[in-house]
Design a protein around this motif. Sequence first.
Motif, PDB file in Angstrom:
ATOM      1  N   PRO A 162       0.845  -1.203   0.000  1.00 62.40           N
ATOM      2  CA  PRO A 162       0.000   0.000   0.000  1.00 62.40           C
ATOM      3  C   PRO A 162       0.884   1.259   0.000  1.00 62.40           C
ATOM      4  O   PRO A 162       2.044   1.196   0.424  1.00 62.40           O
ATOM      5  N   PRO A 163       0.386   2.392  -0.468  1.00 62.94           N
ATOM      6  CA  PRO A 163      -0.976   2.549  -1.007  1.00 62.94           C
ATOM      7  C   PRO A 163      -1.093   1.986  -2.425  1.00 62.94           C
ATOM      8  O   PRO A 163      -0.142   2.010  -3.182  1.00 62.94           O
ATOM      9  N   GLN A 164      -2.299   1.462  -2.746  1.00 62.90           N
ATOM     10  CA  GLN A 164      -2.541   0.841  -4.058  1.00 62.90           C
ATOM     11  C   GLN A 164      -3.824   1.406  -4.667  1.00 62.90           C
ATOM     12  O   GLN A 164      -4.781   1.717  -3.958  1.00 62.90           O
ATOM     13  N   GLN A 165      -3.802   1.512  -5.987  1.00 62.34           N
ATOM     14  CA  GLN A 165      -5.013   1.900  -6.713  1.00 62.34           C
ATOM     15  C   GLN A 165      -5.421   0.692  -7.579  1.00 62.34           C
ATOM     16  O   GLN A 165      -4.892   0.477  -8.655  1.00 62.34           O
ATOM     17  N   LEU A 166      -6.358  -0.073  -7.065  1.00 58.51           N
ATOM     18  CA  LEU A 166      -6.825  -1.263  -7.808  1.00 58.51           C
ATOM     19  C   LEU A 166      -8.270  -1.558  -7.433  1.00 58.51           C
ATOM     20  O   LEU A 166      -8.767  -1.116  -6.391  1.00 58.51           O
ATOM     21  N   GLU A 167      -8.864  -2.344  -8.297  1.00 65.74           N
ATOM     22  CA  GLU A 167     -10.288  -2.681  -8.096  1.00 65.74           C
ATOM     23  C   GLU A 167     -10.561  -4.050  -8.720  1.00 65.74           C
ATOM     24  O   GLU A 167     -10.198  -4.323  -9.872  1.00 65.74           O
ATOM     25  N   TRP A 168     -11.217  -4.920  -7.952  1.00 63.00           N
ATOM     26  CA  TRP A 168     -11.634  -6.238  -8.440  1.00 63.00           C
ATOM     27  C   TRP A 168     -13.137  -6.216  -8.728  1.00 63.00           C
ATOM     28  O   TRP A 168     -13.916  -5.665  -7.962  1.00 63.00           O
ATOM     29  N   LYS A 169     -13.517  -6.832  -9.860  1.00 62.29           N
ATOM     30  CA  LYS A 169     -14.937  -6.968 -10.206  1.00 62.29           C
ATOM     31  C   LYS A 169     -15.216  -8.453 -10.461  1.00 62.29           C
ATOM     32  O   LYS A 169     -14.495  -9.116 -11.215  1.00 62.29           O
ATOM     33  N   LEU A 170     -16.280  -8.965  -9.831  1.00 63.04           N
ATOM     34  CA  LEU A 170     -16.623 -10.384  -9.901  1.00 63.04           C
ATOM     35  C   LEU A 170     -18.029 -10.550 -10.457  1.00 63.04           C
ATOM     36  O   LEU A 170     -18.964  -9.840 -10.069  1.00 63.04           O
ATOM     37  N   ASN A 171     -18.173 -11.512 -11.384  1.00 65.69           N
ATOM     38  CA  ASN A 171     -19.503 -11.879 -11.898  1.00 65.69           C
ATOM     39  C   ASN A 171     -19.590 -13.406 -11.859  1.00 65.69           C
ATOM     40  O   ASN A 171     -19.110 -14.100 -12.753  1.00 65.69           O
ATOM     41  N   THR A 172     -20.197 -13.924 -10.800  1.00 64.33           N
ATOM     42  CA  THR A 172     -20.238 -15.368 -10.566  1.00 64.33           C
ATOM     43  C   THR A 172     -21.656 -15.822 -10.275  1.00 64.33           C
ATOM     44  O   THR A 172     -22.615 -15.040 -10.378  1.00 64.33           O
ATOM     45  N   GLY A 173     -21.775 -17.113  -9.893  1.00 64.29           N
ATOM     46  CA  GLY A 173     -23.083 -17.630  -9.534  1.00 64.29           C
ATOM     47  C   GLY A 173     -23.627 -17.052  -8.256  1.00 64.29           C
ATOM     48  O   GLY A 173     -24.814 -17.209  -7.948  1.00 64.29           O
ATOM     49  N   ARG A 174     -22.800 -16.343  -7.498  1.00 62.92           N
ATOM     50  CA  ARG A 174     -23.271 -15.727  -6.258  1.00 62.92           C
ATOM     51  C   ARG A 174     -23.792 -14.313  -6.489  1.00 62.92           C
ATOM     52  O   ARG A 174     -24.359 -13.711  -5.573  1.00 62.92           O
ATOM     53  N   THR A 175     -23.574 -13.749  -7.655  1.00 61.70           N
ATOM     54  CA  THR A 175     -23.919 -12.352  -7.884  1.00 61.70           C
ATOM     55  C   THR A 175     -24.956 -12.233  -8.981  1.00 61.70           C
ATOM     56  O   THR A 175     -24.972 -13.038  -9.933  1.00 61.70           O
ATOM     57  N   GLU A 176     -25.811 -11.235  -8.866  1.00 58.79           N
ATOM     58  CA  GLU A 176     -26.749 -10.924  -9.932  1.00 58.79           C
ATOM     59  C   GLU A 176     -26.161  -9.896 -10.897  1.00 58.79           C
ATOM     60  O   GLU A 176     -26.597  -9.793 -12.035  1.00 58.79           O
ATOM     61  N   ALA A 177     -25.185  -9.121 -10.422  1.00 57.68           N
ATOM     62  CA  ALA A 177     -24.476  -8.150 -11.258  1.00 57.68           C
ATOM     63  C   ALA A 177     -23.015  -8.172 -10.815  1.00 57.68           C
ATOM     64  O   ALA A 177     -22.598  -9.029 -10.025  1.00 57.68           O
ATOM     65  N   GLY A 211     -16.127 -22.740  -4.533  1.00 55.75           N
ATOM     66  CA  GLY A 211     -17.235 -23.670  -4.737  1.00 55.75           C
ATOM     67  C   GLY A 211     -17.824 -23.523  -6.126  1.00 55.75           C
ATOM     68  O   GLY A 211     -17.359 -22.730  -6.958  1.00 55.75           O
ATOM     69  N   ILE A 212     -18.879 -24.314  -6.380  1.00 58.84           N
ATOM     70  CA  ILE A 212     -19.520 -24.304  -7.699  1.00 58.84           C
ATOM     71  C   ILE A 212     -20.081 -22.925  -8.014  1.00 58.84           C
ATOM     72  O   ILE A 212     -20.012 -22.454  -9.158  1.00 58.84           O
ATOM     73  N   GLN A 213     -20.575 -22.219  -6.978  1.00 62.07           N
ATOM     74  CA  GLN A 213     -21.158 -20.898  -7.219  1.00 62.07           C
ATOM     75  C   GLN A 213     -20.105 -19.841  -7.544  1.00 62.07           C
ATOM     76  O   GLN A 213     -20.459 -18.735  -7.972  1.00 62.07           O
ATOM     77  N   ASP A 214     -18.833 -20.173  -7.361  1.00 68.51           N
ATOM     78  CA  ASP A 214     -17.778 -19.199  -7.650  1.00 68.51           C
ATOM     79  C   ASP A 214     -17.302 -19.274  -9.094  1.00 68.51           C
ATOM     80  O   ASP A 214     -16.401 -18.524  -9.487  1.00 68.51           O
ATOM     81  N   GLU A 215     -17.866 -20.148  -9.879  1.00 66.16           N
ATOM     82  CA  GLU A 215     -17.512 -20.163 -11.298  1.00 66.16           C
ATOM     83  C   GLU A 215     -17.981 -18.862 -11.949  1.00 66.16           C
ATOM     84  O   GLU A 215     -19.090 -18.399 -11.701  1.00 66.16           O
ATOM     85  N   GLY A 216     -17.132 -18.285 -12.779  1.00 69.70           N
ATOM     86  CA  GLY A 216     -17.526 -17.058 -13.452  1.00 69.70           C
ATOM     87  C   GLY A 216     -16.326 -16.259 -13.910  1.00 69.70           C
ATOM     88  O   GLY A 216     -15.235 -16.795 -14.129  1.00 69.70           O
ATOM     89  N   THR A 217     -16.510 -14.915 -14.005  1.00 67.78           N
ATOM     90  CA  THR A 217     -15.497 -14.008 -14.533  1.00 67.78           C
ATOM     91  C   THR A 217     -14.965 -13.113 -13.417  1.00 67.78           C
ATOM     92  O   THR A 217     -15.744 -12.551 -12.636  1.00 67.78           O
ATOM     93  N   PHE A 218     -13.640 -12.967 -13.366  1.00 72.96           N
ATOM     94  CA  PHE A 218     -12.964 -12.121 -12.378  1.00 72.96           C
ATOM     95  C   PHE A 218     -12.064 -11.130 -13.142  1.00 72.96           C
ATOM     96  O   PHE A 218     -11.247 -11.553 -13.959  1.00 72.96           O
ATOM     97  N   ARG A 219     -12.217  -9.836 -12.826  1.00 77.47           N
ATOM     98  CA  ARG A 219     -11.425  -8.797 -13.491  1.00 77.47           C
ATOM     99  C   ARG A 219     -10.768  -7.889 -12.450  1.00 77.47           C
ATOM    100  O   ARG A 219     -11.384  -7.561 -11.432  1.00 77.47           O
ATOM    101  N   CYS A 220      -9.518  -7.504 -12.770  1.00 79.63           N
ATOM    102  CA  CYS A 220      -8.801  -6.565 -11.892  1.00 79.63           C
ATOM    103  C   CYS A 220      -8.253  -5.421 -12.735  1.00 79.63           C
ATOM    104  O   CYS A 220      -7.681  -5.651 -13.813  1.00 79.63           O
ATOM    105  N   ARG A 221      -8.424  -4.218 -12.216  1.00 78.48           N
ATOM    106  CA  ARG A 221      -7.891  -3.008 -12.864  1.00 78.48           C
ATOM    107  C   ARG A 221      -6.972  -2.317 -11.857  1.00 78.48           C
ATOM    108  O   ARG A 221      -7.409  -1.938 -10.770  1.00 78.48           O
ATOM    109  N   ALA A 222      -5.708  -2.188 -12.239  1.00 81.06           N
ATOM    110  CA  ALA A 222      -4.708  -1.628 -11.311  1.00 81.06           C
ATOM    111  C   ALA A 222      -3.944  -0.491 -11.991  1.00 81.06           C
ATOM    112  O   ALA A 222      -3.725  -0.511 -13.212  1.00 81.06           O
ATOM    113  N   ILE A 223      -3.540   0.501 -11.172  1.00 80.05           N
ATOM    114  CA  ILE A 223      -2.733   1.639 -11.656  1.00 80.05           C
ATOM    115  C   ILE A 223      -1.440   1.652 -10.842  1.00 80.05           C
ATOM    116  O   ILE A 223      -1.471   1.701  -9.604  1.00 80.05           O
TER     117      ILE A 223
END
Length: 409
Positions: A45-60, A89-101
């Motif tokens: 730290p300090p860090q400028q990053l952000e993770w975005k997840l779209n899996t079976g646990r999320t609606e968005a 788990g099975i519900q964690d299947e999906g897309t994972f994105r990270c944006r870092a500066i």
Amino acid sequence: MAAGAAVGAWVLVLSLWGTVVGGQNITARIGKPLVLNCKGAPKKPPQQLEWKLNTGRTEAWKVLSPQGGSWDSVARVLPNGSLLLPAIGIQDEGTFRCRAISRNGKETKSNYQVRVYQIPGKPKIVDLASELMAGVPNKVGTCVSEGSYPAGTLSWHLDGKALIPDGKGVSVKEETRRHPETGLFTLQSALKMTPAWGGAPHLTFSCSFCPGLPRRRALHTAPIQLNVLGEHRAPELMPLEVQLVVDPEGGAVAPGGTVTLTCEVSAQPPPQIHWIKDGMPLPLPSSPVLLLPEVGPQDQGTYSCVATHPSHGPQESHAVSISIKETGEEGPAAGSVGSSGLGTLGLVLGILGGLGTATLLIGIILWRRWRRRGEERKAPENREEEEEERAELNQSEEPEATESSAGGP
């Protein structure tokens, strides 16, 4: 210092148990930890990053950052910017994105597609037959695999070679169930087989589970050996009796009529039946009945059927000829009704004429008899009159003779 030691401990644990990756397509085992690296993020730290997840646990899209804290027990951002999923788990299947500066302002994006898997225990064969009978269908057993994800497939082997279901000698009934809570699959495959006459006295079977993901090894059951009962030579087979029946009989039909050809075979199970016209096979599916509607000149020819049975081979019937009647040969359908009526009328008139002639002859005969009787009745009367006339003449002649004798000299 304590925080740094904790991070070091996590990295050590993950290197031993989990998967620290930086590729695009990720495959992780269910229940194990997974770490996804955020490329280009500062290590401290300090860090400028952000993770975005779209899996079976999320609606968005779910957003996580170092400042935002963890997402319950599902995922959290580590001090070095990586994303930790402690027990995927099975519900964690999906897309994972990270944006870092980075500190010099360079932006880097990471994109991961995550799939999970679960390896089941070794498959097993249950409900195993004690022995097999040659020439008849036998249920060999049921292969069972429990606890897989994705489902995968089961396959059977005979003497080390794959058994391909053909619906005749080899058939397989498969069933797939999914556990409502864990989401894991249970597979079942029931094998039924007909050992051939004259085959080996022993058959060795095995079953294999193939995972639904590439680069995963198959799992095999232990081989089992079953005895085959029955004589190990083919029985003497009676030849097939193939009869071809044609309707109308004789195969002659009026133009536009219908002809039905039926191939009768005394064999079980029913054989495959194909049709031949003028020596050439007809491109038709197997059927014991061949229907020729609205027969025309193109339908004329010689027909036969070929019955093919697994234990007998092909057998051809006798041939029948299909022909079209000439116009003058047509039956009651066209014009013959009138001619039939005229024939009937002529027959009736002939009978009536014969009866009239017979009546006339009888009348003539009776008239002649009546006339003859009349003549016979008149004959005695004529004789009496003649006798009376003769008597009168005699009486008149006697006086004359007396007178002549008296007046003499």
